[in-house]
Motif scaffolding. Structure first.
Motif, mmCIF file in Angstrom:
data_model
loop_
_atom_site.group_PDB
_atom_site.id
_atom_site.type_symbol
_atom_site.label_atom_id
_atom_site.label_comp_id
_atom_site.label_asym_id
_atom_site.label_seq_id
_atom_site.Cartn_x
_atom_site.Cartn_y
_atom_site.Cartn_z
ATOM 1 N N MET B 44 0.779 -1.497 0.089
ATOM 2 C CA MET B 44 0.205 0.012 -0.145
ATOM 3 C C MET B 44 1.007 1.058 -0.204
ATOM 4 S SD MET B 44 -2.723 -1.571 0.124
ATOM 5 C CE MET B 44 -4.111 -0.174 0.227
ATOM 6 N N VAL B 45 0.457 2.187 -0.851
ATOM 7 C CA VAL B 45 1.353 3.495 -0.786
ATOM 8 C C VAL B 45 0.343 4.538 -0.926
ATOM 9 C CG1 VAL B 45 2.953 4.734 -2.202
ATOM 10 C CG2 VAL B 45 3.265 2.241 -2.310
ATOM 11 N N SER B 46 0.297 5.241 0.132
ATOM 12 C CA SER B 46 -0.596 6.577 0.315
ATOM 13 C C SER B 46 0.198 7.533 -0.253
ATOM 14 C CB SER B 46 -0.879 6.449 1.878
ATOM 15 O OG SER B 46 -1.538 7.654 2.393
ATOM 16 N N LEU B 47 -0.470 8.152 -1.244
ATOM 17 C CA LEU B 47 0.247 9.258 -1.871
ATOM 18 C C LEU B 47 -0.262 10.695 -1.315
ATOM 19 C CD1 LEU B 47 -0.762 8.160 -5.277
ATOM 20 C CD2 LEU B 47 1.336 7.616 -4.074
ATOM 21 N N THR B 48 0.555 11.702 -1.435
ATOM 22 C CA THR B 48 0.020 13.176 -0.732
ATOM 23 C C THR B 48 -0.756 13.837 -1.899
ATOM 24 O OG1 THR B 48 2.090 14.261 -1.519
ATOM 25 C CG2 THR B 48 2.259 13.141 0.670
ATOM 26 N N THR B 49 -0.639 13.460 -3.223
ATOM 27 C CA THR B 49 -1.316 13.894 -4.456
ATOM 28 C C THR B 49 -1.199 12.746 -5.381
ATOM 29 O OG1 THR B 49 -1.705 15.707 -6.025
ATOM 30 C CG2 THR B 49 0.821 15.140 -5.097
ATOM 31 N N GLU B 50 -2.361 12.781 -6.116
ATOM 32 C CA GLU B 50 -2.518 11.608 -7.087
ATOM 33 C C GLU B 50 -1.515 11.475 -8.237
ATOM 34 O OE1 GLU B 50 -4.774 13.846 -6.186
ATOM 35 O OE2 GLU B 50 -6.288 12.781 -5.263
ATOM 36 N N GLU B 51 -0.887 12.782 -8.544
ATOM 37 C CA GLU B 51 0.170 12.532 -9.637
ATOM 38 C C GLU B 51 1.292 11.998 -9.408
ATOM 39 O OE1 GLU B 51 0.272 17.071 -8.699
ATOM 40 O OE2 GLU B 51 2.001 16.956 -10.164
ATOM 41 N N GLU B 52 1.657 11.585 -7.895
ATOM 42 C CA GLU B 52 2.683 10.754 -7.510
ATOM 43 C C GLU B 52 2.432 9.246 -8.040
ATOM 44 O OE1 GLU B 52 3.517 12.855 -3.388
ATOM 45 O OE2 GLU B 52 2.935 10.979 -3.209
ATOM 46 N N GLY B 53 1.108 8.958 -8.184
ATOM 47 C CA GLY B 53 0.840 7.739 -8.640
ATOM 48 C C GLY B 53 1.324 7.187 -10.177
ATOM 49 N N MET B 54 1.500 8.421 -11.075
ATOM 50 C CA MET B 54 1.997 8.258 -12.385
ATOM 51 C C MET B 54 3.514 7.644 -12.219
ATOM 52 S SD MET B 54 -0.676 10.154 -12.822
ATOM 53 C CE MET B 54 -1.741 8.783 -12.691
ATOM 54 N N GLY B 55 4.436 8.637 -11.076
ATOM 55 C CA GLY B 55 5.515 8.231 -11.068
ATOM 56 C C GLY B 55 5.751 6.627 -10.283
#
Lengths: 197, 172
Positions: B44-55
């Motif tokens: 599980m990787v909780s992101l601070t903002t969704e665009e981190e998901g692309m990286g």
């Protein structure tokens, strides 16, 4: 104006001379040319776009390749754009990830405008605050060599902010085709059979 | 007979060896996030903002792992440049599961503009989008879009309509 001792091309040379088979992610702009200046390598994933995401690419890679060393080399401007990613990465604490920021306090690709680190932002302090305990600021050659001499052996999450001067190296551009860089990297890391899956 | 669609999504993800679960929480994803959190094979990787998901998911794929990004429709707006300049620029595979806001009986007017723009924004980036209105569509749709992503190097999004979510998660 800042007047730091360390030159970026000297720093990248020292950092990567012991890389062995470490996997390298660069930030877009100056750190891309820095990594490319050492010669092409299939274990480099050259990032040319998507500013702010280099450390996250490093995280996804570090979590999927836990036995390989992953080094992200990016600039202060790129790091600032994805500053929240330090909190995301700190939660996961990948032991095989080292983040190195070349901090010249400038947006070098756009006309040398001052970044926030040239005013008051303290990147290594932010990294510590995010939860990356092993965070440091490097200004001297001795400090640099103590990082670079064993960078491929470091087995904890680290963040190193290296203050560099604004001497530019020659412009060395690596390959640009994203799909090719991606596939070449996957083949080098995962083996040729991965291309048939 | 109600279909437990979050469980069906989890089962599809598990069966297909989806390892990295990137998410910015949304009430509509609450059950799915909990199913994934309880699976020790899922990271599980909780992101601070969704665009981190692309990286993150680009890096995962570089290292040989598949992942998924769970977010709300407003998060799609945060992702635009990363979707274009990382995912699409390099033909990275991507599976996004997006819970919709701003449509079915929305009470917060600030959610409406991004909700209305979500599908158009994704289409403008040449991302394959399928919308689910009914619980019985969800499992097959997620499976099919995952296949399109990971077999054919496509960026894909499954939009879970607010009518669907509202009829399940908010009332329970």
């Amino acid at each position: 104006m800042q007047n730091y001792l360390l030159n970026r091309r000297y720093v990248v040379t020292q950092l990567l001379k012991n890389r062995k088979n470490s996997l390298i992610i660069n930030g877009l702009g100056g750190t891309c040319w820095d990594v490319a200046s050492l010669g092409d390598n299939e274990l480099n994933f050259y990032v040319w776009g998507g500013m702010g995401n280099s450390c996250m690419i490093g995280l996804g890679l570090a979590l999927s390749q836990t036995k390989r060393k992953v080094i992200v080399i990016t600039g202060d401007g790129e790091m600032l754009m994805g500053i929240g990613s330090l909190a995301t990465i700190a939660v996961k604490q990948p032991k095989n990830l080292s983040i190195v920021v070349f901090d010249n306090e400038l947006y070098g690709e756009t006309g040398n405008q001052k970044t926030h680190t040239g005013h008051c932002a303290d990147l290594s302090g932010i990294a510590i605050g995010a939860g990356i305990k092993n965070s440091s600021i490097i200004k001297t050659n001795d400090q640099l060599l103590s990082l670079s001499s064993n960078i491929n052996l470091i087995k904890e999450l680290t963040f190193s902010q290296i203050k560099i001067n604004n001497e530019e190296g020659s412009l060395v551009l690596p390959i640009r085709e994203g799909a090719y860089i991606k596939t070449r990297f996957r083949k080098a890391v995962l083996g040729e059979a991965i291309l048939l899956e | 007979m109600d279909i437990n669609w979050p469980l069906k999504i989890y089962e599809v993800l598990k069966k297909n060896n989806i390892r990295q679960i990137a998410y910015v929480p949304d009430a509509g994803h609450k059950s799915l996030i909990e199913f994934c959190q309880n699976d020790k094979n899922m990271n599980m990787v909780s992101l601070t903002t969704e665009e981190e998901g692309m990286g993150l998911l680009a890096g995962a794929w570089l290292g040989g792992e598949k992942g998924v990004l769970l977010m709300q429709s407003s998060g799609v707006g945060n992702c635009i440049n990363a979707l274009a300049s990382i995912t699409r620029a390099c033909n990275f595979p991507l599976l996004m599961i997006v819970t919709m806001r701003g449509e079915w009986n929305e009470f917060n007017p600030w959610q409406v503009p991004m909700g209305k723009a979500t599908e158009k924004v994704l289409s403008a980036l040449d991302i394959n989008v399928v919308r689910c209105e009914k619980a019985e569509e969800v499992q097959d749709t997620v499976y099919a879009m995952m296949g399109l992503a990971y077999k054919s190097n496509c960026a894909t999004a499954v939009l879970l309509s607010q009518r669907l979510i509202g009829s399940k998660a908010f009332k329970e």
